[in-house]
Design an enzyme around this catalytic site. Structure first.
Site, mmCIF file in Angstrom:
data_model
loop_
_atom_site.group_PDB
_atom_site.id
_atom_site.type_symbol
_atom_site.label_atom_id
_atom_site.label_comp_id
_atom_site.label_asym_id
_atom_site.label_seq_id
_atom_site.Cartn_x
_atom_site.Cartn_y
_atom_site.Cartn_z
ATOM 1 N N HIS A 1 -2.286 0.617 6.891
ATOM 2 C CA HIS A 1 -3.647 0.347 6.152
ATOM 3 C C HIS A 1 -4.559 -0.827 6.282
ATOM 4 O O HIS A 1 -5.046 -1.577 5.525
ATOM 5 C CB HIS A 1 -3.518 0.392 4.455
ATOM 6 N N TYR B 1 0.698 -1.244 -0.035
ATOM 7 C CA TYR B 1 -0.063 -0.051 -0.008
ATOM 8 C C TYR B 1 0.673 1.229 -0.029
ATOM 9 O O TYR B 1 1.787 1.326 0.541
ATOM 10 C CB TYR B 1 -0.895 0.026 1.175
HETATM 11 MG MG MG Z 1 -4.684 5.915 5.491
#
Ligand code: MG
Length: 430
Positions: free
Chosen positions: A230, A185
């Site tokens: 995340h 991410y």
């Molecule tokens: Mg975030």
């Protein structure tokens, strides 16, 4: 006293502020939606017209992954509820919208409510000739400290990106790095030619610890460093990760756990002092109340439109202040410039402001939206105009419809982020 009399008194109270100023209460004449994607991300803005000439307002209701549904929620359900009602009773209208569906707290409806809520605040500011921050009591700081995103395929690339950000006077940087052979991410998704991206939480944690070891050593002790997990690692690994990051003195570790796993924040707290930010997926007080009340997080990181707009977010900030939890409103590119103005408004008026995530504008966004908050020396500034201070060029907005088209047919109706899997093929949190 009869019920009818009491109701008349109540409505009289609602109309009083405008009458006391010697001006009629503006009534909502129409509610419409501007759906536009000038920067590539789907933005949803609600426009409210009043029965007073030239008095209107804009509000952000951006839920980019399901943007079409927010448009429908406003047009089919909120517009009929609102037309003809007084525009100056914001709290009353918020409760009416929130309760009118009976089943509530979902992101589609909350974003639709936010679009209306922020547009009503814009109208009130324009009517008063004041920025919204003045209506909330005025500034308690002149600018909001921001952080920006540094990322790269290699650790050296991320650190180069961080140095460029720091050279602009920005005092806080979020560091993310790609993981060789896997998706990661915030550092560019490595999408295989076939199949879904694969994420290995253990490889990710090892790589990120190397990033922060190099980052703290090479970028120095003064810069504020942040990281966004995340929600992608199992809870026990998140506890170990937070403990291992403690030595690098982060400003905060973001979304270490998924909303479904928030009880594990107690475990992280018991094991280390790494500051924790949480909440960009939260919808309602059911999710944030416990974390704040038990002081299990340091920063509340709600997406203001997802929570239902300025009205509930202001209340959330006030509640958090009592527990020394600071704000860090979600502020990436999938917030419209109106939403960024709402963020900076809260940043400037709330004593317990912590930090603001910031995404720069670009030429196409500026072509549609005039009034994007400006950043100077690492601080975000209000634009100082009445309401949110943003005007929208609706003709330009129409040039950037949602989605990509092939032979006149739209190709991205799902609008979501697809699927990420662990090496054994299990779907995980995005
Ligand atoms: Mg975030």
């Amino acid at each position: 006293m009869s019920t009818r009399l009491r109701r008349r008194d109540f409505l009289g109270v609602l109309a009083a502020p405008a009458l006391m100023r010697g001006m009629p209460t503006p009534k909502i004449k129409d509610v419409s939606v501007i759906a536009t994607a000038p920067g590539g991300l789907r933005l949803v803005v609600v426009k409210i017209l009043t029965d007073q000439d030239g008095l209107y307002g804009y509000g952000c209701g951006t839920f980019t992954q399901r943007a079409d549904l927010v448009v429908e929620a406003v047009n089919r359900y909120l517009r009929p509820l609102l037309v003809g009602r007084p525009a100056d009773a914001i709290g009353d209208l918020w409760e009416a919208m929130y309760n009118s569906s009976y089943w509530r707290n979902g992101p589609v409806l909350n974003n639709a409510i936010s679009g209306v809520d922020q547009a009503l605040w814009d109208i009130k500011g324009r009517q008063a000739g004041m920025p919204v921050y003045e209506l909330l009591g005025g500034k308690c700081r002149q600018g909001a400290m921001i952080y920006s995103h540094a990322s790269g395929a290699e650790i050296a690339d991320t650190l180069d990106s961080a140095r460029k950000i720091m050279a602009r006077g920005i005092k806080a940087v979020r560091l993310q790095v790609a993981v060789p052979g896997y998706a990661a991410y915030g550092a560019g998704q490595r999408r295989p030619a076939t199949g879904d991206p694969v994420f290995d939480p253990y490889a990710y944690v090892r790589r990120t610890l190397q990033l922060f070891e190099a980052g703290r050593k090479e970028l120095g002790p003064e810069v504020h460093l942040l990281h966004d997990v995340h929600e992608r690692v199992p809870p026990r690994l998140a506890v170990q990760f937070a403990k291992a990051l403690e030595q690098y003195n982060l400003f905060y570790m973001e979304d270490a756990l998924a909303p479904e796993d928030i009880d594990y924040f107690r475990e992280i707290r018991k094991n280390c002092t790494t500051p924790l930010a949480m909440g960009e997926l939260f919808n309602s007080p059911h999710e944030w109340n416990m974390l704040i009340r038990e002081r299990l997080i340091d920063y509340i990181r709600v997406h203001v439109t997802q929570a239902g707009g300025l009205t509930p977010s202001w209340k959330l900030a006030t509640m958090a202040e009592a527990f020394q939890v600071r704000t860090a409103w979600h502020g990436p590119g999938d917030v419209s410039p109106i939403g960024h103005c709402a963020n900076v408004t809260l940043d400037l008026v709330c004593r317990n402001f912590g930090i603001q995530e910031w995404s720069p504008s670009n030429e196409r966004i500026d072509e549609v939206f005039d009034g994007y908050p400006q950043m100077k020396d690492g601080y975000l500034l209000a634009n100082e105009k009445p309401g949110w201070g943003v005007e929208i060029n609706e003709k330009a907005a129409a040039k950037y419809p949602f989605g990509s088209f092939e032979n006149g047919e739209r190709k991205d109706l799902n609008g979501g982020w697809g699927v990420v899997r662990t090496p054994d093929g299990t779907v995980i949190n995005q």
